[in-house]
Design a protein around this motif. Sequence first.
Motif, PDB file in Angstrom:
ATOM      1  N   PHE A 212       0.820  -1.222   0.000  1.00 52.61           N
ATOM      2  CA  PHE A 212       0.000   0.000   0.000  1.00 52.61           C
ATOM      3  C   PHE A 212       0.851   1.269   0.000  1.00 52.61           C
ATOM      4  O   PHE A 212       0.649   2.158  -0.846  1.00 52.61           O
ATOM      5  CB  PHE A 212      -0.964  -0.017   1.186  1.00 52.61           C
ATOM      6  N   PRO A 213       1.828   1.425   0.922  1.00 52.24           N
ATOM      7  CA  PRO A 213       2.670   2.633   0.874  1.00 52.24           C
ATOM      8  C   PRO A 213       3.443   2.765  -0.431  1.00 52.24           C
ATOM      9  O   PRO A 213       3.556   3.869  -0.971  1.00 52.24           O
ATOM     10  CB  PRO A 213       3.616   2.457   2.071  1.00 52.24           C
ATOM     11  N   LEU A 214       3.984   1.652  -0.942  1.00 53.78           N
ATOM     12  CA  LEU A 214       4.749   1.714  -2.189  1.00 53.78           C
ATOM     13  C   LEU A 214       3.879   2.187  -3.346  1.00 53.78           C
ATOM     14  O   LEU A 214       4.282   3.051  -4.132  1.00 53.78           O
ATOM     15  CB  LEU A 214       5.344   0.343  -2.504  1.00 53.78           C
ATOM     16  N   ILE A 215       2.689   1.619  -3.474  1.00 53.57           N
ATOM     17  CA  ILE A 215       1.794   1.989  -4.576  1.00 53.57           C
ATOM     18  C   ILE A 215       1.405   3.454  -4.479  1.00 53.57           C
ATOM     19  O   ILE A 215       1.447   4.199  -5.466  1.00 53.57           O
ATOM     20  CB  ILE A 215       0.540   1.094  -4.571  1.00 53.57           C
ATOM     21  N   VAL A 216       1.020   3.902  -3.279  1.00 51.14           N
ATOM     22  CA  VAL A 216       0.592   5.294  -3.093  1.00 51.14           C
ATOM     23  C   VAL A 216       1.740   6.254  -3.371  1.00 51.14           C
ATOM     24  O   VAL A 216       1.578   7.256  -4.086  1.00 51.14           O
ATOM     25  CB  VAL A 216       0.046   5.506  -1.667  1.00 51.14           C
ATOM     26  N   ILE A 217       2.925   5.979  -2.825  1.00 47.03           N
ATOM     27  CA  ILE A 217       4.059   6.889  -2.979  1.00 47.03           C
ATOM     28  C   ILE A 217       4.509   6.961  -4.440  1.00 47.03           C
ATOM     29  O   ILE A 217       4.776   8.050  -4.968  1.00 47.03           O
ATOM     30  CB  ILE A 217       5.212   6.456  -2.053  1.00 47.03           C
ATOM     31  N   ILE A 218       4.592   5.805  -5.091  1.00 41.89           N
ATOM     32  CA  ILE A 218       4.994   5.810  -6.507  1.00 41.89           C
ATOM     33  C   ILE A 218       3.979   6.566  -7.352  1.00 41.89           C
ATOM     34  O   ILE A 218       4.341   7.416  -8.178  1.00 41.89           O
ATOM     35  CB  ILE A 218       5.157   4.367  -7.017  1.00 41.89           C
ATOM     36  N   TYR A 219       2.694   6.271  -7.156  1.00 46.82           N
ATOM     37  CA  TYR A 219       1.643   6.945  -7.930  1.00 46.82           C
ATOM     38  C   TYR A 219       1.689   8.459  -7.712  1.00 46.82           C
ATOM     39  O   TYR A 219       1.650   9.247  -8.679  1.00 46.82           O
ATOM     40  CB  TYR A 219       0.272   6.403  -7.535  1.00 46.82           C
ATOM     41  N   CYS A 220       1.765   8.876  -6.456  1.00 45.00           N
ATOM     42  CA  CYS A 220       1.728  10.309  -6.140  1.00 45.00           C
ATOM     43  C   CYS A 220       2.923  11.049  -6.725  1.00 45.00           C
ATOM     44  O   CYS A 220       2.778  12.127  -7.314  1.00 45.00           O
ATOM     45  CB  CYS A 220       1.667  10.516  -4.625  1.00 45.00           C
ATOM     46  N   TYR A 221       4.118  10.481  -6.589  1.00 44.70           N
ATOM     47  CA  TYR A 221       5.296  11.185  -7.079  1.00 44.70           C
ATOM     48  C   TYR A 221       5.415  11.146  -8.600  1.00 44.70           C
ATOM     49  O   TYR A 221       5.987  12.064  -9.199  1.00 44.70           O
ATOM     50  CB  TYR A 221       6.558  10.641  -6.412  1.00 44.70           C
ATOM     51  N   VAL A 222       4.867  10.113  -9.223  1.00 46.21           N
ATOM     52  CA  VAL A 222       4.805  10.110 -10.693  1.00 46.21           C
ATOM     53  C   VAL A 222       3.889  11.232 -11.166  1.00 46.21           C
ATOM     54  O   VAL A 222       4.220  11.976 -12.107  1.00 46.21           O
ATOM     55  CB  VAL A 222       4.335   8.746 -11.220  1.00 46.21           C
ATOM     56  N   VAL A 240      12.225  17.655 -10.060  1.00 42.39           N
ATOM     57  CA  VAL A 240      12.066  16.259 -10.467  1.00 42.39           C
ATOM     58  C   VAL A 240      13.200  15.414  -9.902  1.00 42.39           C
ATOM     59  O   VAL A 240      12.988  14.266  -9.474  1.00 42.39           O
ATOM     60  CB  VAL A 240      12.013  16.148 -12.003  1.00 42.39           C
ATOM     61  N   ARG A 241      14.407  15.962  -9.866  1.00 43.74           N
ATOM     62  CA  ARG A 241      15.541  15.247  -9.299  1.00 43.74           C
ATOM     63  C   ARG A 241      15.314  14.977  -7.811  1.00 43.74           C
ATOM     64  O   ARG A 241      15.621  13.889  -7.312  1.00 43.74           O
ATOM     65  CB  ARG A 241      16.826  16.051  -9.510  1.00 43.74           C
ATOM     66  N   LEU A 242      14.763  15.965  -7.113  1.00 38.48           N
ATOM     67  CA  LEU A 242      14.456  15.801  -5.699  1.00 38.48           C
ATOM     68  C   LEU A 242      13.394  14.721  -5.499  1.00 38.48           C
ATOM     69  O   LEU A 242      13.495  13.891  -4.589  1.00 38.48           O
ATOM     70  CB  LEU A 242      13.983  17.128  -5.112  1.00 38.48           C
ATOM     71  N   ILE A 243      12.381  14.716  -6.371  1.00 37.70           N
ATOM     72  CA  ILE A 243      11.337  13.700  -6.304  1.00 37.70           C
ATOM     73  C   ILE A 243      11.943  12.310  -6.488  1.00 37.70           C
ATOM     74  O   ILE A 243      11.610  11.366  -5.766  1.00 37.70           O
ATOM     75  CB  ILE A 243      10.256  13.964  -7.369  1.00 37.70           C
ATOM     76  N   PHE A 244      12.834  12.194  -7.447  1.00 31.07           N
ATOM     77  CA  PHE A 244      13.487  10.911  -7.712  1.00 31.07           C
ATOM     78  C   PHE A 244      14.272  10.442  -6.487  1.00 31.07           C
ATOM     79  O   PHE A 244      14.248   9.252  -6.136  1.00 31.07           O
ATOM     80  CB  PHE A 244      14.412  11.038  -8.924  1.00 31.07           C
ATOM     81  N   ILE A 245      14.962  11.364  -5.824  1.00 28.30           N
ATOM     82  CA  ILE A 245      15.751  11.014  -4.638  1.00 28.30           C
ATOM     83  C   ILE A 245      14.839  10.516  -3.522  1.00 28.30           C
ATOM     84  O   ILE A 245      15.147   9.528  -2.837  1.00 28.30           O
ATOM     85  CB  ILE A 245      16.580  12.226  -4.167  1.00 28.30           C
ATOM     86  N   ILE A 246      13.687  11.185  -3.322  1.00 25.44           N
ATOM     87  CA  ILE A 246      12.753  10.792  -2.269  1.00 25.44           C
ATOM     88  C   ILE A 246      12.245   9.375  -2.503  1.00 25.44           C
ATOM     89  O   ILE A 246      12.226   8.537  -1.595  1.00 25.44           O
ATOM     90  CB  ILE A 246      11.580  11.789  -2.192  1.00 25.44           C
ATOM     91  N   VAL A 247      11.817   9.096  -3.737  1.00 26.97           N
ATOM     92  CA  VAL A 247      11.295   7.769  -4.071  1.00 26.97           C
ATOM     93  C   VAL A 247      12.399   6.719  -3.947  1.00 26.97           C
ATOM     94  O   VAL A 247      12.176   5.616  -3.421  1.00 26.97           O
ATOM     95  CB  VAL A 247      10.690   7.761  -5.490  1.00 26.97           C
ATOM     96  N   LEU A 248      13.602   7.036  -4.431  1.00 25.04           N
ATOM     97  CA  LEU A 248      14.710   6.098  -4.375  1.00 25.04           C
ATOM     98  C   LEU A 248      15.072   5.759  -2.928  1.00 25.04           C
ATOM     99  O   LEU A 248      15.323   4.592  -2.592  1.00 25.04           O
ATOM    100  CB  LEU A 248      15.926   6.683  -5.099  1.00 25.04           C
ATOM    101  N   LEU A 249      15.093   6.779  -2.067  1.00 26.95           N
ATOM    102  CA  LEU A 249      15.394   6.546  -0.658  1.00 26.95           C
ATOM    103  C   LEU A 249      14.382   5.597  -0.034  1.00 26.95           C
ATOM    104  O   LEU A 249      14.737   4.688   0.726  1.00 26.95           O
ATOM    105  CB  LEU A 249      15.408   7.873   0.107  1.00 26.95           C
ATOM    106  N   PHE A 250      13.110   5.810  -0.343  1.00 25.10           N
ATOM    107  CA  PHE A 250      12.072   4.957   0.222  1.00 25.10           C
ATOM    108  C   PHE A 250      12.251   3.521  -0.258  1.00 25.10           C
ATOM    109  O   PHE A 250      12.138   2.573   0.522  1.00 25.10           O
ATOM    110  CB  PHE A 250      10.692   5.481  -0.165  1.00 25.10           C
ATOM    111  N   PHE A 251      12.538   3.348  -1.548  1.00 26.43           N
ATOM    112  CA  PHE A 251      12.737   2.019  -2.107  1.00 26.43           C
ATOM    113  C   PHE A 251      13.928   1.324  -1.464  1.00 26.43           C
ATOM    114  O   PHE A 251      13.834   0.183  -1.001  1.00 26.43           O
ATOM    115  CB  PHE A 251      12.960   2.108  -3.623  1.00 26.43           C
ATOM    116  N   VAL A 252      15.057   2.020  -1.434  1.00 23.35           N
ATOM    117  CA  VAL A 252      16.313   1.413  -0.961  1.00 23.35           C
ATOM    118  C   VAL A 252      16.248   1.071   0.525  1.00 23.35           C
ATOM    119  O   VAL A 252      16.750   0.020   0.957  1.00 23.35           O
ATOM    120  CB  VAL A 252      17.501   2.368  -1.242  1.00 23.35           C
ATOM    121  N   CYS A 253      15.626   1.940   1.309  1.00 19.20           N
ATOM    122  CA  CYS A 253      15.640   1.770   2.763  1.00 19.20           C
ATOM    123  C   CYS A 253      14.473   0.943   3.293  1.00 19.20           C
ATOM    124  O   CYS A 253      14.629   0.216   4.289  1.00 19.20           O
ATOM    125  CB  CYS A 253      15.640   3.136   3.453  1.00 19.20           C
ATOM    126  N   TRP A 254      13.322   1.042   2.660  1.00 18.46           N
ATOM    127  CA  TRP A 254      12.121   0.439   3.231  1.00 18.46           C
ATOM    128  C   TRP A 254      11.779  -0.914   2.612  1.00 18.46           C
ATOM    129  O   TRP A 254      11.460  -1.871   3.312  1.00 18.46           O
ATOM    130  CB  TRP A 254      10.952   1.399   3.084  1.00 18.46           C
TER     131      TRP A 254
END
Length: 343
Positions: A212-222, A240-254
């Motif tokens: 659920f968090p992954l789907i919501v976060i990816i959808y919202c930031y896209v 956009v670069r900042l958005i990419f960093i936020i999503v990447l951090l969530f993916f890598v860490c969570w």
Amino acid sequence: MEATTPDYSDYSDEPYSPVPPCSRDSDNNLGAHLSILFYFMFLFSLFGNGLVLVIIHRFEKLTTVTNILLLNLVVSSLIFMSSLPFMGVYMQLSNWIFGTAMCKIFGSVYYLGFYSSVLFLTLLTFDRHLAVVYSLGAPRVRNRVYAVVSCAVVWLVSALACIKPMILHTTFFHYIDNKTYCDDYPGDLPSFHLQQLRTFGFYLQLFLFLLFPLIVIIYCYVRIAITVISSRIVTKFKTVRLIFIIVLLFFVCWTPFNIVLLMHDKADTCEEVRKWGYALHVTRNLAYIYFCISPIFYTFVGRKFQNYFRQMLVKRFPGLRKYVSVSQHSGTNMSTKTTPNNL
């Protein structure tokens, strides 16, 4: 929580168990060494989140959606981080020394902060999506009532999700290694269908706190990235670069932590338990680091909060005024409308 508890294929309160336990000394030693980071995470989180609270109290008012959500995110992060010193001691000693009552409190605080932090990060992402993608109609929806109700729902869902660990989490003593553990009880409890409860907890973790968090976060930031790119904003590529960093951090860490946690819970053999145990200790620290920095990161990506921080610095250390640029024009509170430039 899977801190240091060895895996017993047939748990018994008797002094002798016919089935030998699975030795977890090797991966638990790794966890004990890595757990030293918990103390630094706790101190850094205490300082960083405390700074966020000071800025909100000093420069802002709790009348805006952003500030209400940030405040709750900070509180949930502090709740979670308050459990880390106890976990650090537990993992280093491989023995729970704080008693049964403290074990229950520790488990409840850990899971409440753990679950609520994930949901508040998701809610904050969804709110930014509303503010950017639906900037014209968002102010009608994004009001104080919406923020308070949303936060209340998150706390309620997080508290309900803690019922399973609150029931199972307790202290138990095993005679084989002469140690007391504070973890999910490995045996059976009267009046509870533990297997169904553990299965429910598994799927709850999988769907509500991973997918659920992954789907919501990816959808919202896209959607945010598409909106920013399609607009005529000079700094859109930086955003956009900042958005990419936020999503990447969530993916890598969570994401790795959740996947390893689920695989660890489903491991059948001692070899698999040990293998996933190594991965669990490493990915756990990545996830905890993300929880530690996320409120600070989400706060200081905003230009207004950066300016507030610089104002505090130059007021406390006047000599920095010639080196630090401070804007004197910053409103009394943050606007409920978030623009792409202020992501």
